[in-house]
Scaffold this motif. Structure first.
Motif, PDB file in Angstrom:
ATOM      1  N   ARG A  33       0.860  -1.148  -0.033  1.00 35.35           N
ATOM      2  CA  ARG A  33      -0.047  -0.056   0.093  1.00 35.35           C
ATOM      3  C   ARG A  33       0.836   1.258  -0.081  1.00 35.35           C
ATOM      4  O   ARG A  33       0.831   2.119   0.877  1.00 35.35           O
ATOM      5  CB  ARG A  33      -0.797   0.013   1.105  1.00 35.35           C
ATOM      6  N   CYS A  34       1.824   1.215  -0.895  1.00 32.39           N
ATOM      7  CA  CYS A  34       2.584   2.515  -0.984  1.00 32.39           C
ATOM      8  C   CYS A  34       1.989   3.484  -1.755  1.00 32.39           C
ATOM      9  O   CYS A  34       1.784   3.355  -2.745  1.00 32.39           O
ATOM     10  CB  CYS A  34       3.878   2.020  -1.826  1.00 32.39           C
ATOM     11  N   ARG A  35       2.055   4.657  -0.852  1.00 31.53           N
ATOM     12  CA  ARG A  35       1.304   5.945  -1.647  1.00 31.53           C
ATOM     13  C   ARG A  35       2.542   6.594  -2.387  1.00 31.53           C
ATOM     14  O   ARG A  35       3.538   6.926  -1.699  1.00 31.53           O
ATOM     15  CB  ARG A  35       0.710   6.789  -0.644  1.00 31.53           C
ATOM     16  N   THR A  36       2.026   7.080  -3.600  1.00 34.54           N
ATOM     17  CA  THR A  36       2.962   8.163  -4.341  1.00 34.54           C
ATOM     18  C   THR A  36       2.009   9.300  -4.790  1.00 34.54           C
ATOM     19  O   THR A  36       0.985   9.221  -4.633  1.00 34.54           O
ATOM     20  CB  THR A  36       3.664   7.310  -5.610  1.00 34.54           C
ATOM     21  N   ARG A  37       2.483  10.304  -5.415  1.00 39.09           N
ATOM     22  CA  ARG A  37       1.753  11.279  -5.755  1.00 39.09           C
ATOM     23  C   ARG A  37       0.810  11.069  -7.044  1.00 39.09           C
ATOM     24  O   ARG A  37       0.073  11.730  -7.325  1.00 39.09           O
ATOM     25  CB  ARG A  37       2.695  12.477  -6.261  1.00 39.09           C
ATOM     26  N   TYR A  38       1.090   9.942  -7.649  1.00 40.53           N
ATOM     27  CA  TYR A  38       0.478   9.449  -8.617  1.00 40.53           C
ATOM     28  C   TYR A  38      -0.427   8.127  -8.222  1.00 40.53           C
ATOM     29  O   TYR A  38      -1.443   7.927  -9.147  1.00 40.53           O
ATOM     30  CB  TYR A  38       1.388   8.857  -9.839  1.00 40.53           C
ATOM     31  N   GLY A  39      -0.723   7.936  -7.117  1.00 37.38           N
ATOM     32  CA  GLY A  39      -1.319   6.999  -6.623  1.00 37.38           C
ATOM     33  C   GLY A  39      -0.699   5.840  -5.864  1.00 37.38           C
ATOM     34  O   GLY A  39       0.335   5.908  -5.628  1.00 37.38           O
ATOM     35  N   GLU A  40      -1.758   4.863  -5.579  1.00 34.40           N
ATOM     36  CA  GLU A  40      -1.262   3.792  -4.483  1.00 34.40           C
ATOM     37  C   GLU A  40      -0.893   2.345  -5.377  1.00 34.40           C
ATOM     38  O   GLU A  40      -1.240   2.222  -6.326  1.00 34.40           O
ATOM     39  CB  GLU A  40      -2.501   3.390  -3.737  1.00 34.40           C
ATOM     40  N   LEU A  41       0.285   1.808  -4.795  1.00 25.76           N
ATOM     41  CA  LEU A  41       0.779   0.671  -5.362  1.00 25.76           C
ATOM     42  C   LEU A  41       0.438  -0.369  -4.355  1.00 25.76           C
ATOM     43  O   LEU A  41       0.920  -0.239  -2.967  1.00 25.76           O
ATOM     44  CB  LEU A  41       2.351   0.777  -5.646  1.00 25.76           C
ATOM     45  N   ASP A  42      -0.192  -1.545  -4.908  1.00 32.27           N
ATOM     46  CA  ASP A  42      -0.567  -2.542  -3.785  1.00 32.27           C
ATOM     47  C   ASP A  42       0.499  -3.016  -3.032  1.00 32.27           C
ATOM     48  O   ASP A  42       0.590  -3.171  -1.896  1.00 32.27           O
ATOM     49  CB  ASP A  42      -1.479  -3.512  -4.571  1.00 32.27           C
ATOM     50  N   ILE A  43       1.389  -3.789  -4.025  1.00 31.54           N
ATOM     51  CA  ILE A  43       2.574  -4.357  -3.331  1.00 31.54           C
ATOM     52  C   ILE A  43       3.840  -4.367  -4.386  1.00 31.54           C
ATOM     53  O   ILE A  43       3.836  -4.241  -5.631  1.00 31.54           O
ATOM     54  CB  ILE A  43       2.463  -5.896  -3.405  1.00 31.54           C
ATOM     55  N   VAL A  44       5.023  -3.867  -3.702  1.00 35.65           N
ATOM     56  CA  VAL A  44       6.217  -3.488  -4.389  1.00 35.65           C
ATOM     57  C   VAL A  44       6.941  -4.818  -3.684  1.00 35.65           C
ATOM     58  O   VAL A  44       7.191  -5.062  -2.598  1.00 35.65           O
ATOM     59  CB  VAL A  44       6.872  -2.475  -4.023  1.00 35.65           C
ATOM     60  N   ALA A  45       7.682  -5.501  -4.661  1.00 38.75           N
ATOM     61  CA  ALA A  45       8.320  -6.648  -4.199  1.00 38.75           C
ATOM     62  C   ALA A  45       9.625  -6.730  -5.228  1.00 38.75           C
ATOM     63  O   ALA A  45       9.710  -6.085  -5.982  1.00 38.75           O
ATOM     64  CB  ALA A  45       7.672  -8.087  -4.287  1.00 38.75           C
ATOM     65  N   GLU A  46      10.522  -7.798  -4.649  1.00 36.05           N
ATOM     66  CA  GLU A  46      11.810  -7.971  -5.335  1.00 36.05           C
ATOM     67  C   GLU A  46      12.041  -9.576  -5.200  1.00 36.05           C
ATOM     68  O   GLU A  46      11.825 -10.212  -4.435  1.00 36.05           O
ATOM     69  CB  GLU A  46      12.959  -7.267  -4.593  1.00 36.05           C
ATOM     70  N   LYS A  47      12.618  -9.998  -6.624  1.00 31.56           N
ATOM     71  CA  LYS A  47      13.200 -11.121  -6.712  1.00 31.56           C
ATOM     72  C   LYS A  47      14.192 -11.261  -7.706  1.00 31.56           C
ATOM     73  O   LYS A  47      13.921 -10.703  -8.940  1.00 31.56           O
ATOM     74  CB  LYS A  47      11.960 -12.165  -7.029  1.00 31.56           C
ATOM     75  N   ALA A  48      15.173 -11.933  -7.314  1.00 31.12           N
ATOM     76  CA  ALA A  48      16.418 -12.009  -8.299  1.00 31.12           C
ATOM     77  C   ALA A  48      16.947 -10.502  -8.857  1.00 31.12           C
ATOM     78  O   ALA A  48      17.262 -10.619 -10.204  1.00 31.12           O
ATOM     79  CB  ALA A  48      16.140 -13.027  -9.473  1.00 31.12           C
ATOM     80  N   GLY A  49      16.868  -9.688  -7.955  1.00 25.86           N
ATOM     81  CA  GLY A  49      17.459  -8.333  -8.667  1.00 25.86           C
ATOM     82  C   GLY A  49      16.216  -7.503  -9.338  1.00 25.86           C
ATOM     83  O   GLY A  49      16.550  -6.383  -9.924  1.00 25.86           O
ATOM     84  N   ARG A  50      15.097  -8.012  -9.557  1.00 26.36           N
ATOM     85  CA  ARG A  50      14.093  -7.430 -10.233  1.00 26.36           C
ATOM     86  C   ARG A  50      13.064  -6.662  -9.366  1.00 26.36           C
ATOM     87  O   ARG A  50      12.538  -7.464  -8.350  1.00 26.36           O
ATOM     88  CB  ARG A  50      13.228  -8.354 -11.242  1.00 26.36           C
ATOM     89  N   ILE A  51      12.771  -5.598  -9.812  1.00 27.50           N
ATOM     90  CA  ILE A  51      11.426  -4.829  -8.916  1.00 27.50           C
ATOM     91  C   ILE A  51       9.981  -5.499  -9.597  1.00 27.50           C
ATOM     92  O   ILE A  51      10.044  -5.356 -10.787  1.00 27.50           O
ATOM     93  CB  ILE A  51      11.737  -3.340  -8.860  1.00 27.50           C
ATOM     94  N   VAL A  52       9.191  -5.746  -8.608  1.00 27.90           N
ATOM     95  CA  VAL A  52       8.029  -6.333  -9.279  1.00 27.90           C
ATOM     96  C   VAL A  52       6.691  -5.399  -8.551  1.00 27.90           C
ATOM     97  O   VAL A  52       6.775  -5.493  -7.332  1.00 27.90           O
ATOM     98  CB  VAL A  52       7.874  -7.720  -8.882  1.00 27.90           C
ATOM     99  N   PHE A  53       5.936  -4.748  -9.542  1.00 28.20           N
ATOM    100  CA  PHE A  53       4.938  -4.061  -9.005  1.00 28.20           C
ATOM    101  C   PHE A  53       3.612  -4.752  -9.358  1.00 28.20           C
ATOM    102  O   PHE A  53       3.477  -5.231 -10.192  1.00 28.20           O
ATOM    103  CB  PHE A  53       4.834  -2.631  -9.565  1.00 28.20           C
ATOM    104  N   VAL A  54       2.842  -5.183  -8.146  1.00 24.99           N
ATOM    105  CA  VAL A  54       1.914  -5.968  -8.011  1.00 24.99           C
ATOM    106  C   VAL A  54       0.416  -5.492  -7.819  1.00 24.99           C
ATOM    107  O   VAL A  54       0.350  -4.936  -6.789  1.00 24.99           O
ATOM    108  CB  VAL A  54       2.046  -7.316  -7.022  1.00 24.99           C
ATOM    109  N   GLU A  55      -0.173  -5.680  -8.751  1.00 28.85           N
ATOM    110  CA  GLU A  55      -1.913  -4.989  -8.520  1.00 28.85           C
ATOM    111  C   GLU A  55      -2.666  -6.268  -8.232  1.00 28.85           C
ATOM    112  O   GLU A  55      -2.556  -7.348  -8.740  1.00 28.85           O
ATOM    113  CB  GLU A  55      -2.119  -4.328  -9.843  1.00 28.85           C
ATOM    114  N   VAL A  56      -3.420  -6.029  -7.099  1.00 26.19           N
ATOM    115  CA  VAL A  56      -3.983  -7.115  -6.339  1.00 26.19           C
ATOM    116  C   VAL A  56      -5.470  -6.851  -6.737  1.00 26.19           C
ATOM    117  O   VAL A  56      -6.121  -5.688  -6.487  1.00 26.19           O
ATOM    118  CB  VAL A  56      -3.931  -7.401  -4.844  1.00 26.19           C
TER     119      VAL A  56
END
Length: 123
Positions: A33-56
């Motif tokens: 539930r990360c809030r930015t000036r553009y809206g909320e990101l449900d989940i921000v995760a990382e695996k194998a050096g890659r940032i993954v933005f997950v919409e639920v």
């Protein structure tokens, strides 16, 4: 309880289930539930050096959940993701946009690379 409050509670449960699924798959949860000036990101995760933005999305079935991720919403998520990447100095890392659909009583469905974004064009 009001309808909006019930929807909020369902959304939190769905995001918790999504986080558990990601954790079991080896992802590290960076933020929820990360809030930015553009809206909320449900989940921000990382695996194998890659940032993954997950919409639920929690809906009655998987199809309805996927339909709920509209073009307009994807663009908002992309802007929010770029903002997050800039704020966390992660612009050089690769990223991906995933969707996790929740349709109780079925197991969550994780759709990797749900869409591609041209973030370089936004810089």
């Amino acid at each position: 309880m009001r309808a909006r409050q019930k929807a909020e509670k369902r959304g939190r449960r769905a995001e918790s289930a999504a986080c558990i699924l990601l954790f079991l798959k080896g992802y590290r949860i960076l933020e929820r539930r990360c809030r930015t000036r553009y809206g909320e990101l449900d989940i921000v995760a990382e695996k194998a050096g890659r940032i993954v933005f997950v919409e639920v999305k929690h809906r009655k079935n998987k199809s309805l959940a996927l339909e709920a991720v509209t073009h307009k919403q994807r663009k908002r998520i992309e802007r929010a993701a770029l903002s997050w990447m800039q704020n966390h100095r992660k612009l050089k890392q690769s990223l991906r946009f995933d969707v996790i659909t929740i349709a109780w009583p079925y197991l969550p469905t994780h759709i990797k690379d749900a869409w591609q974004a041209d973030l370089q064009a936004m810089l």
